[in-house]
Design a protein around this motif. Sequence first.
Motif, PDB file in Angstrom:
ATOM      1  N   VAL A 174      -6.117 142.098  15.523  1.00 27.56           N
ATOM      2  CA  VAL A 174      -6.942 143.282  15.691  1.00 27.56           C
ATOM      3  C   VAL A 174      -8.346 142.865  15.292  1.00 27.56           C
ATOM      4  N   VAL A 175      -9.348 143.310  16.067  1.00 29.00           N
ATOM      5  CA  VAL A 175     -10.730 143.022  15.676  1.00 29.00           C
ATOM      6  C   VAL A 175     -11.560 144.264  15.975  1.00 29.00           C
ATOM      7  N   GLY A 176     -12.082 144.884  14.919  1.00 28.85           N
ATOM      8  CA  GLY A 176     -12.736 146.169  15.095  1.00 28.85           C
ATOM      9  C   GLY A 176     -11.740 147.134  15.701  1.00 28.85           C
ATOM     10  N   THR A 177     -12.130 147.770  16.800  1.00 27.33           N
ATOM     11  CA  THR A 177     -11.207 148.702  17.454  1.00 27.33           C
ATOM     12  C   THR A 177     -10.440 148.015  18.584  1.00 27.33           C
ATOM     13  N   GLU A 178     -10.657 146.725  18.770  1.00 20.41           N
ATOM     14  CA  GLU A 178      -9.975 145.990  19.847  1.00 20.41           C
ATOM     15  C   GLU A 178      -8.771 145.220  19.305  1.00 20.41           C
TER      16      GLU A 178
END
Length: 370
Positions: free
Chosen positions: A287-291
Amino acid sequence: PEAITVQELAQRMAEKGADLVKELFNLGMMVTVNQTIDQDTAELLVEQFGHNIQRVSEADVDIDTTEDVDPEESLKARPPVVTIMGHVDHGKTSLLDALRGTDVTRGEAGGITQHIGAYQITTKDKQKITFLDTPGHEAFTEMRARGANVTDIVILVVAADDGLMPQTIEAINHTKAAGVPMIVAINKCDKPEAKPQKIRERLLEHEIVVEAMSGDVQDVEVSAKTKQGLDKLLEAINLQAELLELKANPDRDAEATVIEAKLDKGKGPLATVLVTRGTLRRGDIFVVGTESGRVRALHDDKGKQIKEAGPSMPVEVLGLGGVPNAGDQLSVVENEQRAREVSAYRTEKANEKRTTMAPASFENMFSALK
Ligand code: GDP
Ligand code: MG
């Protein structure tokens, strides 16, 4: 007890908000989708819709990295992460280029162009150093504002033929505010008109007492042009790094910070990240930020495909679902289900924030127009 809006509950159950409102009406409650209901009512609704009740706290939904501290015995030394700051034209880019040229792993071919916004060198005494190439102070302050303190050491570049300029002072203030140790590189010392001693004296006015003035801030006279003093600068960095005792656990799921990200026409969303702990591997789900995404490929700073990246290593990641922001945290998670859950939760939170922030930004817009 916790409260939840009807809309939020509907989303979590994958039901229509209107259906929930109808059901609540049958239960004798007149509410709209935007109103909150208490936990007992929420549980009753969940049962009515034939779902299982799963009480989850926020920490169970999002990734809580603060709770998750690596045990002392798992920590291993990691390379320092260095940012170069200073006034325009004082030689930041030239110095970054010159330092990259000292990499002993670079090979004779030379001319290997940098691929991403950060690079790592190996010095003659086998020490690794990571340099962030994000130009200017904006990146530094923006990342800090987003809670991403990735820089261990700041190199303040001051041209010996110029002096302390507005952006030099700005850089000093940012560095102090961040509580990051500084090394002063007095550049352009090849020039006949260079006056390094004057720089040292002027720095006193900003409470920076360099070693040559019996203080404890390391200062090195360099020239990005003639390469004079570069070895000394590298030594100074390694000395400072030793004092900081920089460590991280390489043997765990990776966490990393986004340095820069973009949408590439051929490859899709790309992010350059700096691994902060653990080891990032091809195939990892994250997961990275909201992505969310799965690591399809990793490229090092020379554009070479690599299988994994450990602490303090800058690496380009392919396989993202979308373009994240600089400063976003990347966390490897156990499976895709978890990745989707966390990114959905974060998207929801981000939308909430946007709605509540809207009036303030409107005001800002108008005051900016005046
Ligand atoms: P930046 O704006 O801080 O990134 O500065 P640059 O690296 O672009 O350098 C600005 C100018 O100063 C360029 O024309 C460089 O060639 C020159 N320059 C940089 N370092 C040195 C140096 O050590 N000696 C001399 N003589 N010129 C330098
Ligand atoms: Mg530059």
